[in-house]
Design a protein around this motif. Structure first.
Motif, PDB file in Angstrom:
ATOM      1  N   ARG A   1      37.796  35.472  40.802  1.00 44.52           N
ATOM      2  CA  ARG A   1      38.137  36.818  40.322  1.00 44.52           C
ATOM      3  C   ARG A   1      39.194  36.716  39.234  1.00 44.52           C
ATOM      4  O   ARG A   1      40.192  36.009  39.375  1.00 44.52           O
ATOM      5  N   GLY A   2      38.960  37.443  38.163  1.00 47.91           N
ATOM      6  CA  GLY A   2      39.836  37.367  37.011  1.00 47.91           C
ATOM      7  C   GLY A   2      41.251  37.840  37.252  1.00 47.91           C
ATOM      8  O   GLY A   2      42.192  37.364  36.608  1.00 47.91           O
ATOM      9  N   GLU A   3      41.437  38.771  38.188  1.00 45.48           N
ATOM     10  CA  GLU A   3      42.779  39.314  38.429  1.00 45.48           C
ATOM     11  C   GLU A   3      43.646  38.372  39.259  1.00 45.48           C
ATOM     12  O   GLU A   3      44.845  38.624  39.446  1.00 45.48           O
ATOM     13  N   ILE A   4      43.062  37.294  39.767  1.00 40.35           N
ATOM     14  CA  ILE A   4      43.811  36.298  40.540  1.00 40.35           C
ATOM     15  C   ILE A   4      44.026  35.072  39.660  1.00 40.35           C
ATOM     16  O   ILE A   4      43.060  34.505  39.132  1.00 40.35           O
ATOM     17  N   ALA A   5      45.256  34.662  39.491  1.00 36.38           N
ATOM     18  CA  ALA A   5      45.572  33.573  38.564  1.00 36.38           C
ATOM     19  C   ALA A   5      44.813  32.303  38.883  1.00 36.38           C
ATOM     20  O   ALA A   5      44.423  31.548  37.979  1.00 36.38           O
ATOM     21  N   THR A   6      44.589  32.043  40.151  1.00 35.48           N
ATOM     22  CA  THR A   6      43.863  30.841  40.565  1.00 35.48           C
ATOM     23  C   THR A   6      42.391  31.131  40.897  1.00 35.48           C
ATOM     24  O   THR A   6      41.721  30.287  41.484  1.00 35.48           O
ATOM     25  N   GLY A   7      41.911  32.300  40.535  1.00 39.09           N
ATOM     26  CA  GLY A   7      40.511  32.634  40.772  1.00 39.09           C
ATOM     27  C   GLY A   7      40.208  33.043  42.196  1.00 39.09           C
ATOM     28  O   GLY A   7      39.546  34.044  42.454  1.00 39.09           O
ATOM     29  N   TYR A   8      40.696  32.273  43.144  1.00 38.13           N
ATOM     30  CA  TYR A   8      40.590  32.555  44.571  1.00 38.13           C
ATOM     31  C   TYR A   8      42.003  32.691  45.130  1.00 38.13           C
ATOM     32  O   TYR A   8      42.938  32.067  44.623  1.00 38.13           O
ATOM     33  N   THR A   9      42.156  33.468  46.191  1.00 32.27           N
ATOM     34  CA  THR A   9      43.468  33.600  46.810  1.00 32.27           C
ATOM     35  C   THR A   9      43.884  32.275  47.442  1.00 32.27           C
ATOM     36  O   THR A   9      43.043  31.416  47.725  1.00 32.27           O
TER      37      THR A   9
END
Length: 268
Positions: free
Chosen positions: A194-202
């Motif tokens: 996901r773009g809104e997460i800096a690492t893509g995944y939590t």
């Protein structure tokens, strides 16, 4: 190759990575050199669209550190066809395009089927027979990316296991997602960044993937993943350790390098 977990990305030439991954001012010709210092494997995707040349493969091998491994996506002309069993000439052309120049850095070869390609046991068996077991003296590993739900059946699993062909696991809701192990290694393509997460995944999700990768490596079958067959039956016989190849592909692709590096950190 021992039982290792390799984590990587698809390709290394992606414009948004100039902002999210590569150091400012890094010359484009050094992109692969830098990327291969940050992840432990890269899936070469450009070969799906056009065959590379021997000098390309040799140059890629020279730019990467010792112990680095590439997987290579096979030409679409081998797999995007009505009759897979007629792909012999295309497969031979692809295999002769220069893969041997990667030497010990050649990892699995990925054969991606079209989303409209349905499971046909006889045709697929003919295709599997066309896949070479060796390239020179090097034993080859093949993995099939099935993109139609008709492959989620016991007949496919038996056929893939008979020919020792791995099956791609993906976490994408857009493609069949099943974690049945059909070879002596595991190949996962994670596509839900996901773009809104800096690492893509939590971070919790990455920790779960780290635990899953270790379970695969140690011969286990993660309970939390979906299966097309009966994993509990396979698990009755303890499996040997497996190599694991895990790539962050698509989704919010600009986050793929950060996701890969975060997963490597979680594994450490």
């Amino acid at each position: 190759m021992g039982t290792e977990i390799r984590v990587g990305i698809g390709g290394w030439d992606y414009a948004p990575w100039r902002e999210t991954f590569y150091p400012e001012g890094l010359a484009q010709k050094r992109a692969l050199e830098y990327a291969s210092s940050q992840v432990s494997s890269i899936e070469i995707n450009g070969t799906y669209y056009r065959n590379a040349k021997p000098e390309h493969f040799a140059n890629w091998a020279a730019q990467t550190p010792d112990g680095f491994v590439f997987s290579v996506k096979a030409s679409r002309y081998c797999t995007n066809r009505k009759v897979l069993g007629e792909a012999g000439e295309s497969i031979e052309r692809f295999m002769d395009s220069g893969l041997a120049e990667l030497g010990g850095k050649l990892g699995p070869i990925l054969w991606q089927l079209a989303p409209t390609k349905r499971f046909d046991a006889d045709d697929l068996a003919d295709f599997f027979k066309l896949l070479p077991a060796r390239l020179g003296k090097r034993k080859l590993r093949h993995v099939l990316d099935t993109r139609h739900e008709s492959f989620m059946c016991d007949d496919y699993l038996k056929l893939a296991r008979r020919h020792k062909i791995a099956t791609v696991f993906t976490d994408s809701p857009d493609y069949p997602s099943y974690a049945d192990v059909t070879a002596d290694f595991v190949y996962a393509r994670l596509m839900s960044a996901r773009g809104e997460i800096a690492t893509g995944y939590t971070q919790p999700a990455l920790k779960k993937w780290a635990a899953t990768a270790k379970q695969w490596r140690d011969g286990g079958l993660p309970d939390a993943l979906p299966y097309a067959g009966q994993p509990q039956q396979e698990a009755k016989t303890p499996a040997k350790g497996r190599d694991v190849f895990l790539y962050f592909i698509n989704g919010a692709k600009e986050r793929a390098p950060a996701a890969a590096m975060a997963l490597l950190a979680a594994l450490a």
